[in-house]
Design a protein around this motif. Structure first.
Motif, short mmCIF file in Angstrom:
data_model
loop_
_atom_site.label_atom_id
_atom_site.label_comp_id
_atom_site.label_asym_id
_atom_site.label_seq_id
_atom_site.Cartn_x
_atom_site.Cartn_y
_atom_site.Cartn_z
N GLY A 123 44.73 38.88 33.08
CA GLY A 123 44.85 39.50 33.86
C GLY A 123 43.41 39.45 34.67
O GLY A 123 43.19 40.05 35.60
N LEU A 124 42.72 40.26 33.74
CA LEU A 124 41.51 41.04 34.15
C LEU A 124 40.68 40.21 35.04
O LEU A 124 39.74 40.20 35.95
N ALA A 125 40.63 38.65 34.13
CA ALA A 125 39.78 37.71 34.81
C ALA A 125 40.21 37.13 36.37
O ALA A 125 39.86 38.16 37.30
N VAL A 126 41.41 37.67 36.53
CA VAL A 126 41.95 37.46 38.02
C VAL A 126 42.15 38.52 38.93
O VAL A 126 41.13 38.68 39.92
N MET A 127 41.50 39.86 38.28
CA MET A 127 42.27 41.03 39.40
C MET A 127 40.29 41.39 39.16
O MET A 127 39.58 41.63 39.76
N ALA A 128 39.25 40.47 38.25
CA ALA A 128 38.00 40.20 38.68
C ALA A 128 37.04 39.45 39.70
O ALA A 128 36.39 39.79 40.79
N LEU A 135 49.11 35.37 39.12
CA LEU A 135 49.15 36.03 37.93
C LEU A 135 50.02 35.87 36.78
O LEU A 135 49.03 35.78 35.24
N ARG A 136 51.50 36.19 36.78
CA ARG A 136 51.96 36.68 34.95
C ARG A 136 52.44 35.07 34.69
O ARG A 136 52.37 34.88 33.72
N GLU A 137 52.43 34.00 35.51
CA GLU A 137 52.08 32.47 35.01
C GLU A 137 50.62 32.15 34.57
O GLU A 137 51.35 32.04 32.95
N ALA A 138 50.01 32.39 35.12
CA ALA A 138 47.97 32.64 33.72
C ALA A 138 48.79 33.59 32.51
O ALA A 138 48.16 33.19 31.86
N TYR A 139 49.17 34.88 32.96
CA TYR A 139 48.65 35.85 31.41
C TYR A 139 49.94 35.20 30.60
O TYR A 139 49.88 35.05 29.30
N ALA A 140 51.32 34.68 30.46
CA ALA A 140 52.15 34.75 30.02
C ALA A 140 51.79 33.09 29.29
O ALA A 140 52.04 32.52 28.12
#
Length: 453
Positions: free
Chosen positions: A246-251, A379-384
């Motif tokens: 999650g943090l990677a995507v937002m960065a 993003l949600r796919e990456a998180y899961a």
């Protein structure tokens, strides 16, 4: 009521999450049958419940903070960020319903979503510089805490007492509000620190809730415990891996936007770099630690290159960055294969790392293109997806260092995470050393140099 309903209600099915059995079988492992073997397993029915709750609850904290930031900034993707947060709420309500029925799910859904609305009210009032509106939103959140606490107390038959739940909700609400206020005030370092604390705190609640449910319905979970050293390791890895995604995507989004908070967003990802290298060395030796540090820090630059090339419209630069990332995947997979003595095969690692990199880059590319629905879906796919390395790697570690996870040989008082505070990690340092190692080793972090694009 079947156990699998709890898990199928969440973003990914177990079939996609856990390569654990295959990893164990490839090294002579068998399905645990004895009580002691179950204590050493990372893939019991109780473990799957805890990880499912851990993933959904920590994602809630992450998405709540990010949606609040998008709201106060008037960002174009606010609707999609808020939509992702509400979709997460639907997942959690479905999970509650699979245990407590449709009526319980409906009651929980109404209460839970109400507090999301109060956060939105607080954001709106902040944007309007409306102190009265902010105070009203905070007052509504106080009422929410009482109502939500009563729900869990009643649902669990008192196993989660209302007073304890409310103490935890006090911390949860305070963390999110303080993280948001710090962001608005321009104190981005404090904002990211509190965001990470809020994610960790929800992992603690996932543990408490899973223990309560498995105690309440032991037969539905084969009388397995959600709180063993082996499962603690898997949960620790799960929280850290998913948080990273999650943090990677937002960065990367901050990098593309040239946001003022970019340095701190990147700092949240880079903070563990030196500690991770030291952790590798403490487990596998100084030479391995140095090798890991070199590999880890090299890939950080490749993501920077991709973000920079995208901003410049430089297709050749993007392709070069991807090529470098492909080589990094091979190098990192080979390192972990050797470190775990083949328990996590390089080929499997490469496949997982490739999927992870693809998900993060897909989210970033969609964001840059203005396709925010696709961006938040990825993003949600990456998180899961990050549940997978946590599951497979924790099984490998327990198999490699069994003495460290034998519940019958552990101290009588293991660290516990409560509703109100952090666990006492000092009495079990190796788990945290290994957790730090595994965050670095299997996650393809999309960290970015601490400089603005």
């Amino acid at each position: 009521m079947k156990l699998n309903k709890v898990l199928l209600a969440l973003p990914l099915s177990l079939a996609l999450l856990v390569p654990t059995a295959a990893l164990a079988d490839s090294h002579g492992g068998t399905t645990p049958t004895s009580e002691s073997a179950m204590d050493m397993s990372t893939a019991t029915p109780a473990a799957e419940l805890r990880i499912a709750l851990d993933t959904t609850l920590t994602e809630h904290a992450f998405l709540a903070v990010e949606a609040m930031r998008k709201g106060v900034d008037g960002a174009e993707d606010f609707d999609q960020a808020a939509g992702a947060l509400l979709a997460n709420a639907d997942d959690l309500s479905a999970a509650v319903g699979s245990v407590y029925g449709d009526e319980g799910a409906a009651q929980f859904d109404e209460i839970w979503k109400s507090h999301i609305g109060y956060f939105v009210d607080y954001v709106t009032a902040t944007a309007e510089d409306n102190q009265e509106g902010k105070d009203q939103a905070l007052a509504e959140l106080e009422k929410y805490k009482v109502e939500q606490s009563k729900f869990f107390d009643t649902a669990t038959g008192g196993l989660l007492p209302a007073a304890a739940v409310q103490e935890g909700l006090d911390m949860h609400v305070d963390q999110l509000i303080m993280a948001f206020d710090a962001y608005v005030a321009g104190d981005f370092e404090k904002a990211y620190s509190l965001e990470r604390e809020s994610i960790q705190h929800m992992s603690m609640f996932a543990e408490s809730l899973s223990v309560a449910i498995t105690t309440q319905f032991p037969d539905k979970f084969d009388n397995t415990s959600a709180d063993t050293p082996a499962i603690d390791l898997r949960a620790t890895l799960n929280t850290t891996f998913t948080e990273h995604a999650g943090l990677a995507v937002m960065a990367m989004q901050d990098g593309a936007d040239g946001a003022e908070s970019f340095d701190q967003a990147a700092g949240a990802l880079l903070a563990n770099a030196d500690d991770l290298s030291a952790a590798v060395g403490s487990v596998y030796g100084e030479e391995a630690g140095m090798q890991f540090e070199e590999t880890w820090k090299s890939h950080i630059g490749y993501f920077v290159d991709y973000v920079t090339a995208t901003g410049e419209g430089n297709k050749e630069g993007q392709e070069q960055a991807r090529a470098e990332l492909d080589q990094y995947i091979v190098d990192q997979a080979a390192f972990l294969d050797a470190a775990t003595e083949g328990r996590v095969p390089a080929a499997a690692l490469e496949e997982g790392l490739t999927a992870h990199v693809g998900q993060l880059l897909a989210s970033f590319d969609s964001y840059v293109a203005g396709d925010y629905d696709a961006a938040y879906s990825s993003l949600r796919e990456a998180y899961a997806h990050m549940q997978m390395p946590a599951a497979g790697l924790s099984a490998a570690i327990v198999d490699q260092f069994p003495d460290q996870f034998n519940a019958t040989e552990m101290p009588s008082e293991m660290p516990k995470t409560g509703m109100g505070g952090m666990s006492d990690t000092g009495s079990f340092p190796l788990m945290w050393v290994l957790a730090g190692l595994m965050l670095a080793a299997l996650t393809t972090a999309v960290a970015v140099r601490t400089r603005k694009q």
